[in-house]
Motif scaffolding. Structure first.
Motif, mmCIF file in Angstrom:
data_model
loop_
_atom_site.group_PDB
_atom_site.id
_atom_site.type_symbol
_atom_site.label_atom_id
_atom_site.label_comp_id
_atom_site.label_asym_id
_atom_site.label_seq_id
_atom_site.Cartn_x
_atom_site.Cartn_y
_atom_site.Cartn_z
ATOM 1 N N ALA A 334 0.841 -1.202 0.000
ATOM 2 C CA ALA A 334 0.000 0.000 0.000
ATOM 3 C C ALA A 334 0.873 1.248 0.000
ATOM 4 C CB ALA A 334 -0.902 0.000 1.227
ATOM 5 N N SER A 335 0.255 2.367 -0.373
ATOM 6 C CA SER A 335 0.982 3.640 -0.426
ATOM 7 C C SER A 335 1.614 4.020 0.909
ATOM 8 C CB SER A 335 0.026 4.748 -0.860
ATOM 9 O OG SER A 335 -1.184 4.648 -0.134
ATOM 10 N N ASN A 336 1.015 3.542 2.017
ATOM 11 C CA ASN A 336 1.529 3.919 3.339
ATOM 12 C C ASN A 336 2.455 2.868 3.934
ATOM 13 O OD1 ASN A 336 -0.337 1.944 3.808
ATOM 14 N ND2 ASN A 336 -1.583 3.097 5.255
ATOM 15 N N MET A 337 2.958 1.972 3.103
ATOM 16 C CA MET A 337 3.867 0.932 3.609
ATOM 17 C C MET A 337 5.196 1.544 4.062
ATOM 18 S SD MET A 337 6.568 0.551 1.327
ATOM 19 C CE MET A 337 7.068 0.093 -0.318
ATOM 20 N N ASP A 338 5.907 0.805 4.924
ATOM 21 C CA ASP A 338 7.255 1.227 5.291
ATOM 22 C C ASP A 338 8.250 0.538 4.349
ATOM 23 O OD1 ASP A 338 9.871 1.348 6.389
ATOM 24 O OD2 ASP A 338 8.962 1.979 8.283
ATOM 25 N N PRO A 339 8.971 1.315 3.532
ATOM 26 C CA PRO A 339 9.858 0.697 2.549
ATOM 27 C C PRO A 339 10.987 -0.129 3.185
ATOM 28 C CG PRO A 339 10.237 3.064 2.668
ATOM 29 C CD PRO A 339 9.003 2.779 3.466
ATOM 30 N N TYR A 340 11.388 0.203 4.412
ATOM 31 C CA TYR A 340 12.400 -0.634 5.070
ATOM 32 C C TYR A 340 11.846 -2.046 5.264
ATOM 33 C CZ TYR A 340 14.916 3.685 6.331
ATOM 34 O OH TYR A 340 15.574 4.884 6.319
ATOM 35 N N THR A 341 10.598 -2.104 5.772
ATOM 36 C CA THR A 341 9.969 -3.393 6.055
ATOM 37 C C THR A 341 9.731 -4.173 4.770
ATOM 38 O OG1 THR A 341 8.857 -2.413 7.955
ATOM 39 C CG2 THR A 341 7.946 -4.473 7.115
ATOM 40 N N VAL A 342 9.159 -3.509 3.766
ATOM 41 C CA VAL A 342 8.776 -4.226 2.548
ATOM 42 C C VAL A 342 10.004 -4.720 1.783
ATOM 43 C CG1 VAL A 342 7.680 -3.979 0.281
ATOM 44 C CG2 VAL A 342 6.521 -3.121 2.330
ATOM 45 N N THR A 343 10.992 -3.850 1.591
ATOM 46 C CA THR A 343 12.157 -4.275 0.796
ATOM 47 C C THR A 343 12.911 -5.402 1.500
ATOM 48 O OG1 THR A 343 13.545 -2.534 1.781
ATOM 49 C CG2 THR A 343 12.499 -2.031 -0.327
ATOM 50 N N SER A 344 13.079 -5.279 2.810
ATOM 51 C CA SER A 344 13.863 -6.304 3.509
ATOM 52 C C SER A 344 13.098 -7.626 3.566
ATOM 53 C CB SER A 344 14.246 -5.841 4.913
ATOM 54 O OG SER A 344 13.100 -5.608 5.689
ATOM 55 N N MET A 345 11.778 -7.540 3.644
ATOM 56 C CA MET A 345 10.961 -8.747 3.684
ATOM 57 C C MET A 345 11.012 -9.477 2.339
ATOM 58 S SD MET A 345 7.225 -8.816 5.333
ATOM 59 C CE MET A 345 6.589 -10.301 6.067
#
Ligand code: ADP
Ligand code: MN
Ligand code: MN
Ligand code: MN
Length: 355
Positions: A334-345
């Motif tokens: 989603a637009s409000n995601m945390d890019p640290y969390t998403v990319t590392s996941m």
């Protein structure tokens, strides 16, 4: 120019000092906060900067009786607002004892990205940040009649003209400000819902994608502040037949970009399917309002992938299929995601996770 503007633009190079704007993420996990301090030039890397602190009880990140949160400088960018040698500093946050605070998602992400197996794969990310601009007083999309609706979607995507595109000055100012800052912004476009826009950051390597996206969000908040519009990262700002806002995450590893990469891509997608629930849980608040299976999204409960399919969770581009190597797009964030969390996941699941 007014005297006020003259003073704001004063060149302070001769003084040997610069202004460093320390930026961090507040208690909601989405609010960016910042404050400035004077430091001696030159600053070549975040390591040249002192740690700093802030009042965590005012950002919902610490109790009043032990309110100090410590900022660790992690990435620097040129400051497009103050210009000169002045800088923006992306920080993460720790307790005085040196433990990352709960909202510090960068810490765990940096750990994954520094794993030798992940480093070896040089993970690239291209993040498409969609967002909506709102009229300040009524919190209703820019260009929309107050209390009413514009004509149905169709003419607005990449549209031009006074009855199709609203807020272009903000988007263009942000575009150049990001390039000036040193952010790898790769493009912009108007979106399907009027008042909604997108910018892309990448391809950026590893943790830097998150640092850059957060800095780009900060710059956008500052520009909308100047322009008197309100930035919304809500994944579904308007209910009904209006597109939501996502943060598609394009991804590749070294092995995916090399000969035989298509096989690696298929294996990675298979692993993502096995952890669909975990990923969805971390891909942004309110994403269930957006991932309905309509408006170019896949249903939140079902994992799917396809070539050139914009209704799938994961889309592989035609070029990637044709060349037998390349990258794929995770359309779920989603637009409000945390890019640290998403990319590392994404890196964790596709490289480290072993079902
Ligand atoms: P879409 O067609 O989904 O709208 P965009 O053009 O908006 O895609 O965004 C694609 C993003 O993917 C860009 O930021 C681009 O830099 C990035 N990208 C391109 N190649 C790769 C790659 N090999 N790995 C990861 N990201 C990539
Ligand atoms: Mn796009
Ligand atoms: Mn888009
Ligand atoms: Mn996309």
């Amino acid at each position: 120019m007014s005297l006020l503007e003259d003073l704001i633009n004063l060149d302070i190079t001769e003084t040997g000092s610069i202004i460093a704007e320390y930026i961090w993420i507040g208690g909601s996990g989405l609010d960016v906060r910042s404050k400035a301090r004077t430091v001696k030039a030159p600053i070549k890397s975040p390591k040249d900067l002192p740690k700093w602190n802030y009042d965590g009880s005012s950002t919902g990140q610490a109790p009043g009786e032990d309110s100090e949160v410590i900022l660790y400088p992690q990435a620097i960018f040129k400051d497009p607002f103050r210009k000169g040698d002045n800088i923006l500093v992306i920080c993460d946050a720790y307790t005085p004892q040196g433990d990352p605070i709960p909202t510090n998602k960068r810490y765990a992400a940096a750990k994954i990205f520094s794993d030798p197996a992940v480093e070896k794969e040089l993970p690239w990310f291209g993040i498409e940040q969609e967002f909506t601009l709102l009229q300040k007083e009524v919190k209703w999309p820019l260009g929309w009649p107050v209390g009413g609706f514009p004509g149905p979607q169709g003419p607005y995507y990449c549209g031009v003209g006074a009855d199709k595109a609203w807020g272009r000055a903000i988007i263009d100012a942000h575009y150049k400000a990001c390039i000036y800052a040193g952010i790898q912004i790769s493009g912009i476009n108007g979106e399907v819902m009027p008042g909604q826009w997108e910018f892309q950051v990448g391809p950026a390597v590893g943790i830097s994608a998150g640092d850059q996206l957060w800095c780009a969000r900060y710059i956008l908040e500052r520009i909308t502040e100047l322009a008197g519009a309100v930035l919304s990262l809500d994944p579904k700002p308007i209910e009904g037949d209006w597109n939501g806002a996502g943060c598609h995450t394009n991804y590749s590893t070294l092995s995916m970009r090399e000969e035989g990469g298509y096989e690696v891509i298929k294996k990675a997608i298979e692993k993502l399917g096995l952890r669909h629930k975990e990923h969805i849980a971390a891909y942004g608040e309110g994403n269930e309002r957006r991932l309905t299976g309509r408006h170019e999204t896949a249903d939140i409960h079902t994992f799917s992938w396809g070539v050139a399919n914009r209704g799938a969770s994961i889309r592989v581009g035609r070029d990637t299929e044709k060349e037998g190597k390349g990258y794929f797009e995770d359309r779920r964030p989603a637009s409000n995601m945390d890019p640290y969390t998403v990319t590392s996941m994404v890196a964790y699941t596709t490289i480290l996770y072993n079902p």
